[in-house]
Design an enzyme around this catalytic site. Structure first.
Site: not given
Ligand code: NAD
Length: 512
Positions: A198, A273, A307, A406
């Protein structure tokens, strides 16, 4: 649409390359890939994905819900046993073919990623190559994924082996989405799991291409399924589906908590992550020029939507003024522009909602009493999209919101510290623990600080340089579990113990 003139050859070539790809995208739209077929949502619903450059609609995208997820999970469950039981050498060959297919389309993937996410071409040009490397690295691990240990006791041989856990869900964010998706999907496939992916709703374009390349490479139908849609709808349904045995998730910490709760009723295994507020600590005995290069790179590359970005600079008081002066000059000189222009260092942010979020931190910084030394406003860039000025905030302390939260944009918070213990205390005083970067000429100090930092990954006198066999992941609110090397298999495989008796031990005799 584009104010940057004159265009270099590569800039024009990028524009020329992306135009027919966008035309096809607009004509065809983006469907789910389920069981090897591109399909619309059962409900017929769609949503539009737009470009952060100018708001243009890039494609109409199938909007998946629980019914579509169920179809995909069923396809993944059907495909699981044949994929699991395929000889590892064959799986290896197929995953190398995926890498070949990605490399063949690397230039297309780069330009599509730029227009869908706003990331600058200078960084995205290598994203597909890194994605192909992910597939190659894990392809070569196929043949050892099931290896275990023999730990013999007096009367038994005790052998462990690993077996793939079953169909898994992979949920990915919008920052460098193509590379990140392969980083999760390649090890799952190498382990012998089937996948329902997804992708983030703000960046569906290259996930669609990945699904098609995987099919084209000859991976059997149903082994990788992609369902597009929103997190609270398709994502939530995936985390709740009983056929899905584990969730590999990359995204925000708060979403990780929600996923853990959603998956709890059927004891879903999770691998997270999550976010970061990573410190880069520069001591007064550091190689200042190299430290400066790394500080600038690790927060202003990839739009700061990264991240592992070092979003907090902890600078020793004795060199703070000198370092900040040089830093400010570099930040002022950063080139904000069209993502397809190879000169661009910072492109537009992914979405207007994200732009708004980043901009709120300008007011937060002022309210906290910090100083916006550079930037602090939106930027009028080519296409009129979601551009923001690279921003440097000085005079902060570790308790301020800009030092705790963040921001996920080109926004650096500078905090001065007295000595080693002060630096460690400030560095650890956040809820996150993903990475830490330390710059010093004293290797003893470097090692002491590395030991003391509460973070999953530490780089000493270096920016983040990824090496695929090493563990990748965070402590505290930054994650659960590790990716990379053999660590990736911990989430996608079960360890199984088999004990074989030598036939000599005494068995207790009851009921005689
Ligand atoms: P997000 O958590 O908003 O969304 C990530 C994914 O989760 C999307 O596909 C979204 O549709 C899905 N999602 C949202 N709510 C959900 C739910 N209730 N159930 C299941 N899936 C759901 O994150 P974002 O804004 O897309 O990405 C940015 C974040 O990702 C930042 O916090 C960043 O630090 C983190 N990130 C972490 C790493 C790492 O390796 N630690 C790498 C890249 C990004």
């Amino acid at each position: 649409m584009d104010k940057v003139t004159p265009k270099t050859d590569l800039y024009q070539a990028n524009l020329d390359r992306v135009a027919p790809l966008l035309k096809a995208l607009r004509a065809d739209g983006i469907g789910h890939m389920i069981g090897g077929r591109v399909v619309a949502s059962i409900s017929g619903e769609t949503f539009e994905t737009t470009s952060p450059i100018d708001g243009a609609v890039l494609a109409s995208v199938a909007r998946g819900n629980a019914e579509d997820v169920d179809r995909a999970a069923t396809a993944a469950a059907l495909a699981f046993k044949p994929w699991r039981d395929m000889p590892a050498s064959m799986r290896r060959k197929l995953l190398h073919r995926v890498a070949d297919a990605i490399e063949d389309r690397a230039d297309d993937i780069a330009v599509l990623e730029c227009v869908d996410t706003g990331q600058a071409h200078r960084f995205m040009a290598k994203a597909a190559i890194r994605a192909a490397e992910n597939f190659r690295f894990f392809a070569d691990k196929c043949t050892e994924a099931r290896d275990g240990l023999n730990t013999p006791s007096e009367e038994h041989w005790n052998v462990s082996t690993r077996v793939p856990i079953g169909p898994v869900g992979v949920i990915t964010p919008w920052n460098t989405p193509f590379m990140l998706s392969t980083w999760k999907i390649a090890p799952a496939l190498a382990a012998g799991c089937t996948v329902v992916h997804k992708p983030a709703e703000w960046s569906p374009v290259t996930a669609d291409l990945l699904a098609k390349l995987v099919k084209q490479a000859g991976i059997p139908d149903g082994v990788l399924n992609t369902v597009h849609g929103f997190g609270e709808e398709a994502g939530k349904a995936l985390t709740e589906h009983p056929a899905i045995k584990a969730i590999g998730f990359v995204g925000e910490s708060a979403t990780g908590s929600a996923i853990m709760a959603q998956g709890a009723p059927n004891l879903k295994r999770v691998h997270f992550e999550l976010g970061g507020k990573n410190p880069v600590i520069v001591f007064d005995d550091a190689d200042i020029e190299r430290a400066l290069d790394a500080v600038v790179f690790m927060i202003y590359s990839l739009n700061g939507e990264r991240c592992t970005s070092s979003s907090r600079l902890l600078i020793q008081q004795s060199i703070a003024d000198r370092f900040i002066e040089k830093l400010a000059a570099r930040v002022k000189a950063l080139k904000v522009g069209h993502p397809l222009d190879p000169a661009t260092e910072i492109g537009p942010l992914i979405h207007v909602r994200h732009l708004e979020k980043v901009c709120t931190y300008f007011d937060v910084a002022r309210q906290d009493g910090a100083t916006i030394a550079v930037g602090g406003s939106v930027h009028d860039g080519p296409g009129g999209g979601h551009y923001v000025q690279p921003t440097l905030v000085t005079g902060a302390n570790g308790k301020m919101r800009i030092a705790q939260e963040e921001v996920f944009g080109p926004f650096l918070t500078v905090i001065a510290f007295r000595d080693e213990s002060d630096a460690i205390a400030i560095a650890n005083d956040v809820k996150y623990g993903l990475t830490g970067y330390v710059w010093t000429g004293d290797m003893g100090r470097a090692l002491r600080v590395a030991d003391a930092l509460e973070a999953g990954m530490i780089w000493l006198n270096s920016e983040n340089v990824r090496h695929l066999p090493t563990p990748f992941g965070g402590m505290k609110a930054s994650g659960i579990g590790r990716d990379g090397g053999d660590y990736s298999f911990d989430v996608y495989m079960e360890t199984k113990h088999v004990s074989l008796a030598r036939g000599t031990h005494r068995i207790q005799r009851l009921g005689i």
